[in-house]
Design an enzyme around this catalytic site. Structure first.
Site, PDB file in Angstrom:
ATOM      1  N   ALA A  52       0.800   8.891  15.865  1.00  0.00           N
ATOM      2  CA  ALA A  52       0.837   9.975  14.867  1.00  0.00           C
ATOM      3  C   ALA A  52       0.194   9.507  13.568  1.00  0.00           C
ATOM      4  O   ALA A  52      -0.563  10.242  12.921  1.00  0.00           O
ATOM      5  CB  ALA A  52       2.275  10.416  14.615  1.00  0.00           C
ATOM      6  N   TYR A  56       3.018   5.195  15.761  1.00  0.00           N
ATOM      7  CA  TYR A  56       1.710   4.606  15.451  1.00  0.00           C
ATOM      8  C   TYR A  56       0.592   5.604  15.772  1.00  0.00           C
ATOM      9  O   TYR A  56      -0.345   5.788  14.979  1.00  0.00           O
ATOM     10  CB  TYR A  56       1.549   3.332  16.274  1.00  0.00           C
ATOM     11  N   VAL A  75       0.817  -1.226   0.000  1.00  0.00           N
ATOM     12  CA  VAL A  75       0.000   0.000   0.000  1.00  0.00           C
ATOM     13  C   VAL A  75       0.848   1.274   0.000  1.00  0.00           C
ATOM     14  O   VAL A  75       0.389   2.332  -0.428  1.00  0.00           O
ATOM     15  CB  VAL A  75      -0.994   0.047   1.201  1.00  0.00           C
ATOM     16  N   ILE A  85      -8.219  -5.413  19.899  1.00  0.00           N
ATOM     17  CA  ILE A  85      -8.943  -6.454  19.175  1.00  0.00           C
ATOM     18  C   ILE A  85      -8.063  -7.701  19.103  1.00  0.00           C
ATOM     19  O   ILE A  85      -6.858  -7.599  18.850  1.00  0.00           O
ATOM     20  CB  ILE A  85      -9.287  -5.979  17.734  1.00  0.00           C
ATOM     21  N   SER A 113      -7.315   3.863  14.974  1.00  0.00           N
ATOM     22  CA  SER A 113      -7.113   3.174  16.262  1.00  0.00           C
ATOM     23  C   SER A 113      -7.402   4.156  17.385  1.00  0.00           C
ATOM     24  O   SER A 113      -7.205   5.374  17.211  1.00  0.00           O
ATOM     25  CB  SER A 113      -5.654   2.701  16.373  1.00  0.00           C
TER      26      SER A 113
HETATM   27  P1  NAP Z   1      -2.508  -7.809  11.147  1.00  0.00           P
HETATM   28  O1  NAP Z   1      -3.107  -9.036  11.741  1.00  0.00           O
HETATM   29  O2  NAP Z   1      -1.053  -7.541  11.306  1.00  0.00           O
HETATM   30  O3  NAP Z   1      -2.906  -7.756   9.601  1.00  0.00           O
HETATM   31  C1  NAP Z   1      -2.497  -6.695   8.787  1.00  0.00           C
HETATM   32  C2  NAP Z   1      -2.434  -7.176   7.361  1.00  0.00           C
HETATM   33  O4  NAP Z   1      -1.921  -6.081   6.569  1.00  0.00           O
HETATM   34  C3  NAP Z   1      -1.467  -8.343   7.157  1.00  0.00           C
HETATM   35  O5  NAP Z   1      -2.002  -9.284   6.265  1.00  0.00           O
HETATM   36  C4  NAP Z   1      -0.235  -7.662   6.575  1.00  0.00           C
HETATM   37  O6  NAP Z   1       0.572  -8.475   5.755  1.00  0.00           O
HETATM   38  C5  NAP Z   1      -0.868  -6.563   5.749  1.00  0.00           C
HETATM   39  N1  NAP Z   1       0.089  -5.514   5.438  1.00  0.00           N
HETATM   40  C6  NAP Z   1       1.077  -5.010   6.209  1.00  0.00           C
HETATM   41  N2  NAP Z   1       1.774  -4.090   5.549  1.00  0.00           N
HETATM   42  C7  NAP Z   1       1.220  -3.988   4.318  1.00  0.00           C
HETATM   43  C8  NAP Z   1       1.523  -3.214   3.155  1.00  0.00           C
HETATM   44  N3  NAP Z   1       2.545  -2.363   3.141  1.00  0.00           N
HETATM   45  N4  NAP Z   1       0.742  -3.370   2.061  1.00  0.00           N
HETATM   46  C9  NAP Z   1      -0.278  -4.265   2.049  1.00  0.00           C
HETATM   47  N5  NAP Z   1      -0.603  -5.022   3.112  1.00  0.00           N
HETATM   48  C10 NAP Z   1       0.148  -4.888   4.230  1.00  0.00           C
HETATM   49  O7  NAP Z   1      -3.226  -6.504  11.744  1.00  0.00           O
HETATM   50  P2  NAP Z   1      -4.692  -6.339  12.379  1.00  0.00           P
HETATM   51  O8  NAP Z   1      -4.594  -6.516  13.837  1.00  0.00           O
HETATM   52  O9  NAP Z   1      -5.660  -7.141  11.598  1.00  0.00           O
HETATM   53  O10 NAP Z   1      -4.920  -4.779  12.121  1.00  0.00           O
HETATM   54  C11 NAP Z   1      -5.599  -4.283  10.969  1.00  0.00           C
HETATM   55  C12 NAP Z   1      -5.747  -2.776  11.124  1.00  0.00           C
HETATM   56  O11 NAP Z   1      -6.450  -2.482  12.325  1.00  0.00           O
HETATM   57  C13 NAP Z   1      -4.400  -2.041  11.217  1.00  0.00           C
HETATM   58  O12 NAP Z   1      -4.486  -0.839  10.523  1.00  0.00           O
HETATM   59  C14 NAP Z   1      -4.260  -1.789  12.704  1.00  0.00           C
HETATM   60  O13 NAP Z   1      -3.472  -0.668  12.973  1.00  0.00           O
HETATM   61  C15 NAP Z   1      -5.697  -1.558  13.095  1.00  0.00           C
HETATM   62  N6  NAP Z   1      -5.968  -1.811  14.515  1.00  0.00           N
HETATM   63  C16 NAP Z   1      -5.769  -3.032  15.064  1.00  0.00           C
HETATM   64  C17 NAP Z   1      -6.026  -3.204  16.429  1.00  0.00           C
HETATM   65  C18 NAP Z   1      -5.850  -4.535  17.090  1.00  0.00           C
HETATM   66  O14 NAP Z   1      -6.039  -4.600  18.322  1.00  0.00           O
HETATM   67  N7  NAP Z   1      -5.535  -5.595  16.386  1.00  0.00           N
HETATM   68  C19 NAP Z   1      -6.474  -2.140  17.192  1.00  0.00           C
HETATM   69  C20 NAP Z   1      -6.661  -0.902  16.592  1.00  0.00           C
HETATM   70  C21 NAP Z   1      -6.409  -0.754  15.237  1.00  0.00           C
HETATM   71  P3  NAP Z   1       1.773  -9.361   6.436  1.00  0.00           P
HETATM   72  O15 NAP Z   1       1.104 -10.294   7.358  1.00  0.00           O
HETATM   73  O16 NAP Z   1       2.426 -10.021   5.279  1.00  0.00           O
HETATM   74  O17 NAP Z   1       2.647  -8.364   7.132  1.00  0.00           O
END
Ligand code: NAP
Length: 247
Positions: A157, A155, A64, A188, A142
């Protein structure tokens, strides 16, 4: 009638985690999920899992944060599917460190993926949504972007930046019937949070009024509502899914 019948929904970072959950719940509501991620094998596995559940999804590899790659992928998606109804900017990373120990690269990477990635997809997709005179964009921010967190200044910022970006774009695109909102999840249960020590998780849970971590489903259900016509008068908002953590 399903709420997202035949809607073409591009979801970044959706081979796993919250993004995959959104893809799965969208498919159940009749949408056609377009999985964007960086590893082809993970995309293939996600599409296979969705197929197993009786859903049709498509996948494209893109980092991305790479402006040109994103441009090419969006062109290809339009060629293959003719339109994009929904964009979910979900791909996000963390590189946690206290300020004085933070490496320049940790700062740059997080801003590049979380903020520039959101800009890249939003700019390229909005071009087509403007022509269509309709569209929904949802940015997964977030609570950290609202309340800050020691050790996560990069993060915070980036997520605060996404929220401010969403509001500006909501103002720019509203006259063409394009709605833009942010979701601010709290803690989450995903692989991103699975690495946290048990003691830290307990402490987090204690600080959450509803006394539990959220699930991917909690976030996906809000995405469905915001993407559907039920939310046709909602734009420029940030909605928390955090068990009451931030009030
Ligand atoms: P995750 O399990 O790490 O999944 C993120 C996905 O994005 C992974 O498949 C990853 O690929 C992919 N990704 C990373 N860098 C990328 C790039 N440059 N281009 C395309 N894809 C990319 O994260 P998640 O917990 O599901 O979080 C999803 C979103 O929710 C994020 O924006 C996170 O900041 C936000 N969020 C999460 C939480 C939480 O508690 N989990 C809380 C608040 C906000 P790889 O696996 O190959 O790296």
């Amino acid at each position: 009638m399903k709420r997202l019948e035949k809607k073409i929904a591009v979801i970044t970072g959706s081979a796993r985690g919250i993004g995959y959950g959104i893809a799965e719940h969208f498919a159940a509501e009749g949408a056609v999920p377009i999985i964007i991620d960086i590893q082809q094998e993970l995309i293939d596995a996600a599409i296979e899992d969705l197929k197993h559940d009786g859903y049709t999804a498509y996948g494209y590899v893109a980092d991305v944060s790479d402006f040109d790659q994103v441009g090419n992928v969006i062109k290809q998606i339009i060629k293959d599917h003719e339109r994009i109804d929904i964009l979910i900017n979900n791909a996000g990373i963390t590189r946690d460190s206290l300020l004085l120990r933070m490496k320049e690269d940790d700062w740059d990477k997080v801003l590049q993926v979380n903020v520039k990635g959101t800009f890249n997809f939003t700019q390229k997709v909005s071009r087509y949504m403007l022509k269509q005179k309709s569209g929904v964009i949802i940015n997964i921010a977030s609570v950290i972007g609202l309340m800050g967190n020691a050790g996560q200044s990069n993060y915070a910022a980036s997520k605060g930046g996404m929220i401010a970006f969403s509001k500006s774009i909501a103002k720019e695109l509203s006259s063409r019937n394009i709605r833009v909102n942010s979701i601010a999840p709290g803690f989450i249960e995903t692989e991103m949070t699975a690495t946290l020590p048990e003691q830290v998780v307990k402490q987090y849970q204690e600080s959450i009024p509803l006394k539990r971590m959220g699930s991917v489903k909690d976030v996906a259900k809000l995405c469905i509502f915001l993407a559907s016509d039920e939310a046709s008068y909602i734009t420029g908002q940030t909605i928390n899914v955090d068990g009451g953590l931030v009030m």
